[in-house]
Design an enzyme around this catalytic site. Structure first.
Site, PDB file in Angstrom:
ATOM      1  N   PRO A 180       0.816  -1.217   0.000  1.00  0.00           N
ATOM      2  CA  PRO A 180       0.000   0.000   0.000  1.00  0.00           C
ATOM      3  C   PRO A 180       0.851   1.269   0.000  1.00  0.00           C
ATOM      4  O   PRO A 180       0.346   2.357  -0.253  1.00  0.00           O
ATOM      5  CB  PRO A 180      -0.829  -0.108   1.288  1.00  0.00           C
ATOM      6  CG  PRO A 180      -0.149  -1.135   2.127  1.00  0.00           C
ATOM      7  CD  PRO A 180       0.595  -2.033   1.195  1.00  0.00           C
ATOM      8  N   GLU A 226       2.224  -8.450   8.092  1.00  0.00           N
ATOM      9  CA  GLU A 226       2.594  -7.024   8.106  1.00  0.00           C
ATOM     10  C   GLU A 226       3.458  -6.645   6.906  1.00  0.00           C
ATOM     11  O   GLU A 226       3.936  -5.511   6.809  1.00  0.00           O
ATOM     12  CB  GLU A 226       3.331  -6.680   9.401  1.00  0.00           C
ATOM     13  CG  GLU A 226       2.431  -6.683  10.641  1.00  0.00           C
ATOM     14  CD  GLU A 226       1.309  -5.645  10.529  1.00  0.00           C
ATOM     15  OE1 GLU A 226       1.600  -4.496  10.193  1.00  0.00           O
ATOM     16  OE2 GLU A 226       0.152  -6.017  10.775  1.00  0.00           O
ATOM     17  N   ARG A 284      -4.922  -7.393 -20.733  1.00  0.00           N
ATOM     18  CA  ARG A 284      -5.840  -6.949 -21.791  1.00  0.00           C
ATOM     19  C   ARG A 284      -5.193  -5.975 -22.762  1.00  0.00           C
ATOM     20  O   ARG A 284      -5.766  -5.659 -23.798  1.00  0.00           O
ATOM     21  CB  ARG A 284      -7.128  -6.393 -21.196  1.00  0.00           C
ATOM     22  CG  ARG A 284      -6.953  -5.156 -20.363  1.00  0.00           C
ATOM     23  CD  ARG A 284      -8.157  -4.933 -19.486  1.00  0.00           C
ATOM     24  NE  ARG A 284      -9.413  -4.880 -20.231  1.00  0.00           N
ATOM     25  CZ  ARG A 284      -9.822  -3.860 -20.963  1.00  0.00           C
ATOM     26  NH1 ARG A 284      -9.064  -2.803 -21.081  1.00  0.00           N
ATOM     27  NH2 ARG A 284     -10.980  -3.904 -21.578  1.00  0.00           N
ATOM     28  N   ASP A 326     -10.924   2.879 -24.273  1.00  0.00           N
ATOM     29  CA  ASP A 326     -11.372   2.709 -22.889  1.00  0.00           C
ATOM     30  C   ASP A 326     -11.047   3.930 -22.037  1.00  0.00           C
ATOM     31  O   ASP A 326     -10.120   4.677 -22.339  1.00  0.00           O
ATOM     32  CB  ASP A 326     -10.658   1.503 -22.251  1.00  0.00           C
ATOM     33  CG  ASP A 326     -11.302   0.180 -22.624  1.00  0.00           C
ATOM     34  OD1 ASP A 326     -12.524   0.147 -22.839  1.00  0.00           O
ATOM     35  OD2 ASP A 326     -10.571  -0.823 -22.682  1.00  0.00           O
TER      36      ASP A 326
HETATM   37  N1  SAH Z   1       1.816  -3.224   7.270  1.00  0.00           N
HETATM   38  C1  SAH Z   1       1.678  -2.806   5.899  1.00  0.00           C
HETATM   39  C2  SAH Z   1       0.454  -3.443   5.253  1.00  0.00           C
HETATM   40  C3  SAH Z   1       0.547  -4.932   5.121  1.00  0.00           C
HETATM   41  S1  SAH Z   1      -0.823  -5.617   4.295  1.00  0.00           S
HETATM   42  C4  SAH Z   1       1.539  -1.287   5.837  1.00  0.00           C
HETATM   43  O1  SAH Z   1       0.914  -0.738   6.719  1.00  0.00           O
HETATM   44  O2  SAH Z   1       2.003  -0.666   4.896  1.00  0.00           O
HETATM   45  C5  SAH Z   1      -0.189  -7.161   3.782  1.00  0.00           C
HETATM   46  C6  SAH Z   1       0.213  -7.267   2.328  1.00  0.00           C
HETATM   47  O3  SAH Z   1      -0.916  -7.035   1.512  1.00  0.00           O
HETATM   48  C7  SAH Z   1       1.257  -6.284   1.859  1.00  0.00           C
HETATM   49  O4  SAH Z   1       2.555  -6.764   2.088  1.00  0.00           O
HETATM   50  C8  SAH Z   1       0.959  -6.145   0.367  1.00  0.00           C
HETATM   51  O5  SAH Z   1       1.612  -7.144  -0.413  1.00  0.00           O
HETATM   52  C9  SAH Z   1      -0.540  -6.413   0.303  1.00  0.00           C
HETATM   53  N2  SAH Z   1      -1.316  -5.157   0.170  1.00  0.00           N
HETATM   54  C10 SAH Z   1      -2.116  -4.616   1.108  1.00  0.00           C
HETATM   55  N3  SAH Z   1      -2.696  -3.494   0.663  1.00  0.00           N
HETATM   56  C11 SAH Z   1      -2.264  -3.307  -0.605  1.00  0.00           C
HETATM   57  C12 SAH Z   1      -2.502  -2.309  -1.590  1.00  0.00           C
HETATM   58  N4  SAH Z   1      -3.300  -1.272  -1.373  1.00  0.00           N
HETATM   59  N5  SAH Z   1      -1.883  -2.448  -2.789  1.00  0.00           N
HETATM   60  C13 SAH Z   1      -1.060  -3.497  -3.035  1.00  0.00           C
HETATM   61  N6  SAH Z   1      -0.798  -4.465  -2.131  1.00  0.00           N
HETATM   62  C14 SAH Z   1      -1.384  -4.381  -0.937  1.00  0.00           C
END
Ligand code: SAH
Length: 229
Positions: free
Chosen positions: A90, A117, A155, A170
């Site tokens: 994220p 995490e 795609r 698109d």
């Molecule tokens: N502790 C981290 C979140 C971990 S979530 C933080 O606060 O930044 C667990 C996993 O889910 C991450 O390692 C990632 O691979 C995936 N993930 C969660 N949210 C995501 C998002 N918005 N985009 C892409 N991958 C995501």
């Protein structure tokens, strides 16, 4: 194009990879999607554990650096094509159509799907992946994010959609980076709602002008940010 997915839950992709467009793209040999279970590179221990508690305390577990680095190196060695490394997080750059278009010309993508995490930060220091997010929210793992990313890329590959033109027109796409015009199919009338007359006129110039105007008014009403330079 080859995708290598590194995940602790390869089975999450089962349904996705065997349906519709993606299944066809795989059958036609346009994409090759390889799943790899990170657990195969677990350091020697009876439970093949790949995660551990964070130093400094705090909730949750982290995927360990050794396992991840060794998995990536081993997977990269499975094919001679150069790899672009991606970590789903994220905290990464937000995926959008331009980024999908950029990724679609890569011969090979290696995608790290996190869980818990996330990864020990040294994974980022050592492997220097491109960090990509699918939006400002937190998922339980990277697998669903990987499917979103793959879907947006596949795609765009030549031969995957029946009509190459459709991925230009698109929303957000190369054609104009705006929202697409509204579309209609049969019947011409339903519960008092008629298809716009211009679309039935057979006048291609008028139809093109109407669509152009729809693109602009819709984009201005819904996504003014896309019109800003
Ligand atoms: N502790 C981290 C979140 C971990 S979530 C933080 O606060 O930044 C667990 C996993 O889910 C991450 O390692 C990632 O691979 C995936 N993930 C969660 N949210 C995501 C998002 N918005 N985009 C892409 N991958 C995501």
């Amino acid at each position: 194009m080859r995708f290598d997915l590194l995940t602790l839950f390869p089975a999450i992709f089962d349904g996705y990879l065997t349906q519709s467009l993606l299944d066809k793209a795989i059958q036609k040999g346009l994409v090759d999607i390889q799943r790899h279970n990170l657990r195969e590179w677990a350091q020697d221990n009876p439970h093949r554990q790949v995660d551990d508690k964070p130093f400094g305390g705090g909730p949750g577990m982290l995927i360990q650096v050794q396992t991840t680095v060794e998995a990536v190196e081993a997977v990269e060695a499975m094919d001679s094509r150069p790899t672009r490394r991606i970590m789903l997080t994220p905290q990464g750059k937000r995926l959008d159509q331009r980024l999908a278009e950029e990724l679609a010309v890569c011969p090979r993508l290696l995608i790290l799907c996190g869980r818990y995490e996330g990864f020990d930060h040294r994974v980022n220091d050592i492997l220097e992946p491109d960090e990509i997010s699918i939006g400002d929210f937190v998922l339980n793992g990277g697998e669903v994010a990987a499917m979103v990313m793959i879907d947006s890329i596949v795609r765009l590959l030549p031969g995957v959609l029946g009509d190459e033109q459709s991925s230009w027109d698109d929303s957000f796409s190369r054609g104009n980076r705006m929202l697409e015009f509204p579309q209609y199919t049969r019947p011409r009338s339903y519960r008092g709602h008629d298809v716009p007359e211009v679309l039935l006129s057979g006048d291609h110039k008028r139809i093109a002008a109407w669509r152009e105007e729809q693109i602009r008014t819709r984009t201005a009403a819904r996504r003014n940010d896309l019109l800003e330079p």
